[in-house]
Every structure is written in C-alpha cells, then in structure tokens.
Design a protein around this motif. Sequence first.
Motif, mmCIF file in Angstrom:
data_model
loop_
_atom_site.group_PDB
_atom_site.id
_atom_site.type_symbol
_atom_site.label_atom_id
_atom_site.label_comp_id
_atom_site.label_asym_id
_atom_site.label_seq_id
_atom_site.Cartn_x
_atom_site.Cartn_y
_atom_site.Cartn_z
ATOM 1 N N ARG A 111 0.972 -1.332 -0.017
ATOM 2 C CA ARG A 111 -0.097 -0.074 -0.005
ATOM 3 C C ARG A 111 0.818 1.098 0.013
ATOM 4 O O ARG A 111 1.637 1.419 0.973
ATOM 5 N N HIS A 112 0.680 2.126 -1.021
ATOM 6 C CA HIS A 112 1.235 3.381 -1.344
ATOM 7 C C HIS A 112 0.372 4.605 -0.940
ATOM 8 O O HIS A 112 -0.628 4.518 -1.554
ATOM 9 N N GLY A 113 1.063 5.571 -0.484
ATOM 10 C CA GLY A 113 0.274 6.959 -0.156
ATOM 11 C C GLY A 113 1.215 8.094 0.165
ATOM 12 O O GLY A 113 2.279 7.915 0.159
ATOM 13 N N TYR A 114 0.648 9.341 0.560
ATOM 14 C CA TYR A 114 1.417 10.216 0.668
ATOM 15 C C TYR A 114 1.905 10.152 2.163
ATOM 16 O O TYR A 114 1.189 9.559 3.034
ATOM 17 N N ASP A 115 2.978 10.739 2.434
ATOM 18 C CA ASP A 115 3.508 10.879 3.809
ATOM 19 C C ASP A 115 2.731 11.913 4.540
ATOM 20 O O ASP A 115 1.831 12.838 4.014
ATOM 21 N N LEU A 126 -1.683 6.243 8.287
ATOM 22 C CA LEU A 126 -1.590 4.950 9.166
ATOM 23 C C LEU A 126 -2.124 3.810 8.256
ATOM 24 O O LEU A 126 -1.777 2.701 8.855
ATOM 25 N N CYS A 127 -2.710 3.879 7.256
ATOM 26 C CA CYS A 127 -3.016 2.633 6.305
ATOM 27 C C CYS A 127 -2.145 2.362 5.387
ATOM 28 O O CYS A 127 -2.236 1.385 4.463
ATOM 29 N N TYR A 128 -1.017 3.145 5.099
ATOM 30 C CA TYR A 128 0.030 2.857 4.019
ATOM 31 C C TYR A 128 1.105 2.030 4.630
ATOM 32 O O TYR A 128 1.561 2.366 5.774
ATOM 33 N N GLU A 129 1.616 1.257 3.751
ATOM 34 C CA GLU A 129 3.046 0.548 4.288
ATOM 35 C C GLU A 129 4.125 1.422 3.651
ATOM 36 O O GLU A 129 5.198 1.519 4.334
ATOM 37 N N VAL A 130 3.910 2.240 2.535
ATOM 38 C CA VAL A 130 5.134 3.063 1.922
ATOM 39 C C VAL A 130 4.670 4.266 1.726
ATOM 40 O O VAL A 130 3.596 4.607 1.037
ATOM 41 N N ARG A 131 5.273 5.346 2.293
ATOM 42 C CA ARG A 131 4.797 6.770 2.448
ATOM 43 C C ARG A 131 5.692 7.540 1.433
ATOM 44 O O ARG A 131 7.108 7.711 1.844
ATOM 45 N N HIS A 132 5.192 8.468 0.526
ATOM 46 C CA HIS A 132 5.800 9.303 -0.148
ATOM 47 C C HIS A 132 5.990 10.846 0.046
ATOM 48 O O HIS A 132 4.673 11.048 0.246
ATOM 49 N N SER A 133 6.839 11.289 -0.116
ATOM 50 C CA SER A 133 6.990 12.930 -0.014
ATOM 51 C C SER A 133 6.680 13.460 -1.522
ATOM 52 O O SER A 133 7.411 13.459 -2.308
ATOM 53 N N VAL A 134 5.611 14.426 -1.509
ATOM 54 C CA VAL A 134 5.141 15.077 -2.617
ATOM 55 C C VAL A 134 4.742 16.528 -2.080
ATOM 56 O O VAL A 134 3.658 16.611 -1.361
ATOM 57 N N GLY A 135 5.394 17.401 -2.740
ATOM 58 C CA GLY A 135 5.210 18.658 -2.308
ATOM 59 C C GLY A 135 3.614 19.040 -2.435
ATOM 60 O O GLY A 135 2.763 18.942 -3.301
ATOM 61 N N ALA A 150 6.525 7.203 -7.983
ATOM 62 C CA ALA A 150 7.597 6.777 -7.037
ATOM 63 C C ALA A 150 6.963 5.525 -6.609
ATOM 64 O O ALA A 150 7.838 4.753 -6.274
ATOM 65 N N ALA A 151 5.699 5.077 -6.672
ATOM 66 C CA ALA A 151 5.347 3.832 -6.125
ATOM 67 C C ALA A 151 5.572 2.717 -7.148
ATOM 68 O O ALA A 151 5.975 1.662 -6.853
ATOM 69 N N LEU A 152 5.628 2.940 -8.545
ATOM 70 C CA LEU A 152 6.202 1.945 -9.378
ATOM 71 C C LEU A 152 7.375 2.162 -9.741
ATOM 72 O O LEU A 152 7.802 1.427 -10.811
ATOM 73 N N GLY A 153 8.318 3.156 -9.410
ATOM 74 C CA GLY A 153 9.590 2.972 -9.640
ATOM 75 C C GLY A 153 9.916 3.685 -11.013
ATOM 76 O O GLY A 153 10.944 3.498 -11.557
#
Length: 320
Positions: A111-115, A126-135, A150-153
């Motif tokens: 599971r991917h989402g914003y930080d 709290l529901c994401y396993e991977v959190r990404h920083s996006v302005g 970011a989620a798919l590389g």
Amino acid sequence: MVDVLFIKTSSLGDVVHNMPAVTDARRARPTARLVWVVEEAFVPLARLHPGVDEVVPVAWRRWRRALQRRSTWQEIRRFVASLRGRDYDAVIDTQGLVRTAVITRFARGRRHGYDRRSVREGLATLCYEVRHSVGRDLHAVARNRLLTGAALGYVPEGPVDYGLDRAALAPRAERPYAILLHATARAEKEWPEADWIALGRALADRDLDVVLPWGTPAEEARAKRLADALPRVRIPDRRPLDEVARLIAGATVVVGVDTGLLHLAAALGVPLVSIFVGSEPALTGPTGTGPIVTLGGDGLRCGLAEVEAAVDRVLPLRTR
C-alpha cells in the motif's frame, strides 16, 4: 505481469486529475494490469481511459446515507470481497483521505500513499506501508503523477496526457455550439446570471448555439432561467459522464466556473475559459494541451468584458 490498483474515488475534478497518472503508468509499465476504484457515478468516465483494464465501482456516497439498511452492508461486503479476490503488486491511494486510505486496507498488496507532510488528512498515513513525500504546493495533476511514479519506480516525464481522444469522442454536430458550465456546488463560486445571459447573447452573435448542462434540480432550474433569456439555446437531458464527455468534446468553446466538468473540458483539449471567483486556480485550476484562459481567483470578480475578451482569444479564427 504487474497488477496495480489505483484508488481515486471522487470528486469529478479529482478523478480527471488522476488520468495523467494512469497514462504515465501505462507507458512506463505497458504489460501491467491497471485497475481503478472510483465512485459509481464516475465509472463511465474512468472507462473512457484506454489504459484502464478494469474499473471497480464503490458507492460510499450512497452507502453513507443508508448505513442502517441490511442491503447496504451486503453491498459493502461484496465490494470488500472483490478487492480481496486478487493480489496487487502496488495499491496506490492518490486521494489521501481517511475514507480512501481505509479502502487500501481492504486490498491485498503493498500500500502506497502520501506521507504526513504531503497528505490531506494525516490519519490516512496509518493505512499505508510505503509513504512518499510530494510537495503540497504542486498542482493536483503533478502530485498524482509523482506519487504514482514513486510507487511504481519511474520518474514522470513529458506533458500532461489525460488519455482522452477528443476527435474520437466528439459527435457530429449540425451547428457549432458553446457550452456554458454555469453550475457549481458552492454558491461562492457562481458567476452572476445576468453575466451568463449577456455572454450567451454575445456567443449567439458569433454564430454559436449555447448548451447549458446541469446535474441537480437546482442547476436545472438555473439553466431554464438562463435559457428563457437566450436565443439558440438548448438544455440537454441529464446524461452519464461518458456521454457528457462526448458532448463537451464536440464543443467549439467551453466557458465555466470552478466545477468538475471544467477539468473534463481541459482534459479533452477543448478551447476553454475558466472563471474563478470563490477559489484559487493555482493548485487545482484547469490544465491541458488545448487553449485555456483562466481568470480571477478567490474573492475576485471577473467582469463580462474580461470573459468575452478571453473567449475571443481561445476561439478558432474562423469562429470569431
């Protein structure tokens, strides 16, 4: 084969803004299976994107009004079972709300989402396993593209592409027409009816019919008031969004306030004038490859002369 689940359920403008991320994913992962969870009303629109393999409808807007009914909970259980029936390599919540983050918990996959600094509702993280920083100062389209990349590389590149083919969608029209998107859910975003009437008459002088779409009874009543004062005008029946997209694709020009259909017009590349009087266009304004003029801003008034001049700027030369 990679299986990817997108979660962007609503509203209309948000759904449109997610389309370029789907286009990027299809180009970067051509053999992937792309699945999209979206509110049931927007399913016909999501299906227009050629990169989407499957659309999974969710009915949260309807369910939340009938949580006391047994049939509602039966529908919810069937929805959850449909998500859990397949393993996904990536589950991407580009919406960043608690309700959409909860849907990611139902799906089986990473599971991917914003930080926390990037998301709209902090509890969603709290529901994401991977959190990404996006302005958060970026346009919504850019945020969706960056999160998905970011989620798919991969790194999103190139101009915004909504995946919609205006030429293929546009119907054959006996006469050229302009669409006036006069309706919006918030009163502070409305443009005065007297100005809409004056603009409609000016468009008739340019040999354009006027089309007034609507979505609610109040909007239909507004459309009828405008139509009573205009020549060469029609009010279409309420239609599914794929048919509305075709209607917009065939327009010579679209003029509208800040509403979801405005973003659909931008996605289709139709010449567009957008009127902002109760919201800011910087982060969620219309963006696309067609000619677009955006006027106003939160608390500003757009005068009739300013809008008419903008219409002349985007109209094809043969129509002016």
